[in-house]
Motif scaffolding. Structure first.
Motif, mmCIF file in Angstrom:
data_model
loop_
_atom_site.group_PDB
_atom_site.id
_atom_site.type_symbol
_atom_site.label_atom_id
_atom_site.label_comp_id
_atom_site.label_asym_id
_atom_site.label_seq_id
_atom_site.Cartn_x
_atom_site.Cartn_y
_atom_site.Cartn_z
ATOM 1 N N LEU A 1 15.869 17.984 17.115
ATOM 2 C CA LEU A 1 15.749 18.123 15.660
ATOM 3 C C LEU A 1 14.662 19.122 15.288
ATOM 4 O O LEU A 1 14.878 19.988 14.433
ATOM 5 N N VAL A 2 13.507 19.035 15.933
ATOM 6 C CA VAL A 2 12.400 19.945 15.620
ATOM 7 C C VAL A 2 12.817 21.399 15.862
ATOM 8 O O VAL A 2 12.579 22.268 15.030
ATOM 9 N N VAL A 3 13.454 21.662 16.983
ATOM 10 C CA VAL A 3 13.871 23.036 17.291
ATOM 11 C C VAL A 3 14.856 23.535 16.238
ATOM 12 O O VAL A 3 14.750 24.668 15.759
ATOM 13 N N LEU A 4 15.795 22.688 15.837
ATOM 14 C CA LEU A 4 16.763 23.091 14.809
ATOM 15 C C LEU A 4 16.075 23.322 13.462
ATOM 16 O O LEU A 4 16.399 24.283 12.747
ATOM 17 N N LEU A 5 15.136 22.465 13.113
ATOM 18 C CA LEU A 5 14.408 22.653 11.854
ATOM 19 C C LEU A 5 13.591 23.947 11.869
ATOM 20 O O LEU A 5 13.563 24.681 10.882
ATOM 21 N N LEU A 6 12.932 24.237 12.976
ATOM 22 C CA LEU A 6 12.117 25.450 13.067
ATOM 23 C C LEU A 6 12.958 26.721 13.046
ATOM 24 O O LEU A 6 12.458 27.790 12.689
ATOM 25 N N ALA A 7 14.224 26.608 13.401
ATOM 26 C CA ALA A 7 15.115 27.776 13.373
ATOM 27 C C ALA A 7 15.541 28.134 11.948
ATOM 28 O O ALA A 7 16.159 29.176 11.732
ATOM 29 N N GLN A 8 15.219 27.300 10.973
ATOM 30 C CA GLN A 8 15.465 27.563 9.553
ATOM 31 C C GLN A 8 16.900 27.976 9.257
ATOM 32 O O GLN A 8 17.154 28.992 8.616
ATOM 33 N N GLY A 9 17.858 27.217 9.751
ATOM 34 C CA GLY A 9 19.256 27.486 9.437
ATOM 35 C C GLY A 9 19.945 28.462 10.362
ATOM 36 O O GLY A 9 21.138 28.708 10.225
ATOM 37 N N TYR B 1 22.458 13.695 22.235
ATOM 38 C CA TYR B 1 21.346 13.750 21.280
ATOM 39 C C TYR B 1 21.807 14.306 19.932
ATOM 40 O O TYR B 1 21.425 13.791 18.877
ATOM 41 N N VAL B 2 22.628 15.350 19.953
ATOM 42 C CA VAL B 2 23.140 15.911 18.694
ATOM 43 C C VAL B 2 24.001 14.869 17.973
ATOM 44 O O VAL B 2 23.882 14.688 16.757
ATOM 45 N N HIS B 3 24.829 14.174 18.718
ATOM 46 C CA HIS B 3 25.663 13.125 18.115
ATOM 47 C C HIS B 3 24.778 12.046 17.485
ATOM 48 O O HIS B 3 25.032 11.592 16.361
ATOM 49 N N GLY B 4 23.720 11.646 18.185
ATOM 50 C CA GLY B 4 22.794 10.646 17.653
ATOM 51 C C GLY B 4 22.117 11.118 16.371
ATOM 52 O O GLY B 4 21.961 10.348 15.421
ATOM 53 N N LEU B 5 21.732 12.393 16.338
ATOM 54 C CA LEU B 5 21.117 12.941 15.124
ATOM 55 C C LEU B 5 22.113 13.005 13.981
ATOM 56 O O LEU B 5 21.775 12.681 12.839
ATOM 57 N N ARG B 6 23.334 13.406 14.267
ATOM 58 C CA ARG B 6 24.355 13.435 13.216
ATOM 59 C C ARG B 6 24.548 12.037 12.622
ATOM 60 O O ARG B 6 24.623 11.883 11.406
ATOM 61 N N ARG B 7 24.643 11.042 13.472
ATOM 62 C CA ARG B 7 24.821 9.665 12.985
ATOM 63 C C ARG B 7 23.626 9.220 12.156
ATOM 64 O O ARG B 7 23.779 8.535 11.148
ATOM 65 N N SER C 1 28.713 17.248 8.159
ATOM 66 C CA SER C 1 27.554 17.173 9.035
ATOM 67 C C SER C 1 26.443 18.138 8.647
ATOM 68 O O SER C 1 26.691 19.300 8.324
ATOM 69 N N VAL C 2 25.214 17.640 8.709
ATOM 70 C CA VAL C 2 24.037 18.463 8.496
ATOM 71 C C VAL C 2 23.844 19.391 9.693
ATOM 72 O O VAL C 2 23.370 20.503 9.560
ATOM 73 N N ILE C 3 24.241 18.925 10.870
ATOM 74 C CA ILE C 3 24.143 19.731 12.093
ATOM 75 C C ILE C 3 25.541 20.219 12.451
ATOM 76 O O ILE C 3 26.454 19.443 12.679
ATOM 77 N N ARG C 4 25.704 21.549 12.465
ATOM 78 C CA ARG C 4 27.002 22.148 12.756
ATOM 79 C C ARG C 4 27.023 22.772 14.147
ATOM 80 O O ARG C 4 26.043 23.372 14.566
ATOM 81 N N SER C 5 28.154 22.624 14.802
ATOM 82 C CA SER C 5 28.375 23.353 16.052
ATOM 83 C C SER C 5 28.706 24.790 15.693
ATOM 84 O O SER C 5 29.509 25.042 14.791
ATOM 85 N N THR C 6 28.053 25.743 16.363
ATOM 86 C CA THR C 6 28.273 27.161 16.066
ATOM 87 C C THR C 6 28.378 27.922 17.382
ATOM 88 O O THR C 6 27.357 28.237 17.999
ATOM 89 N N GLY C 7 29.582 28.206 17.812
ATOM 90 C CA GLY C 7 29.755 28.918 19.080
ATOM 91 C C GLY C 7 29.122 28.145 20.209
ATOM 92 O O GLY C 7 29.441 26.986 20.432
ATOM 93 N N ASP C 8 28.171 28.761 20.890
ATOM 94 C CA ASP C 8 27.474 28.111 22.007
ATOM 95 C C ASP C 8 26.126 27.570 21.548
ATOM 96 O O ASP C 8 25.087 27.858 22.132
ATOM 97 N N GLY C 9 26.136 26.825 20.450
ATOM 98 C CA GLY C 9 24.883 26.270 19.964
ATOM 99 C C GLY C 9 25.103 25.393 18.753
ATOM 100 O O GLY C 9 26.212 24.943 18.466
#
Length: 97
Positions: A33-41, A69-75, A86-94
């Motif tokens: 989650l922290v890494v995704l938040l720091l990536a700012q979208g 872990y991503v599934h857990g965060l989505r839930r 979903s707040v967290i989207r799959s995008t290609g290889d990430g």
């Protein structure tokens, strides 16, 4: 009305939906989650998330664990656990928050 998500990254990693604190799960899941938040979208590659969680000693099971872990965060972050909005989207290889 949809309740906003708020995050705290200084000190313990925490999140709230409205006034309710969200259980973010184990430390590795919080790291994702922290890494995704720091990536700012922006998209964060799977390899970058694996490096953030395990460093240079990632086990062979790391990609599967990362998906867990991503599934857990989505839930945790989705109202009612709705994966369609979903707040967290799959995008290609990430992933992208």
């Amino acid at each position: 009305m949809e309740e906003r998500l708020r995050f705290a990254l200084l000190g313990p990693v925490r999140a709230w939906r409205g006034e309710d604190e969200v259980d973010l799960g184990p430390p590795q899941q919080r790291t994702v989650l922290v890494v995704l938040l720091l990536a700012q979208g922006s998209q964060v590659l799977t390899s970058g998330l694996i490096d953030a969680v395990w460093g240079t000693k990632a086990p062979a099971s790391a990609p599967g664990s990362l998906r867990t872990y991503v599934h857990g965060l989505r839930r945790a972050l989705e109202p009612g656990g709705d994966p369609v909005s979903s707040v967290i989207r799959s995008t290609g290889d990430g992933y992208q928050l």
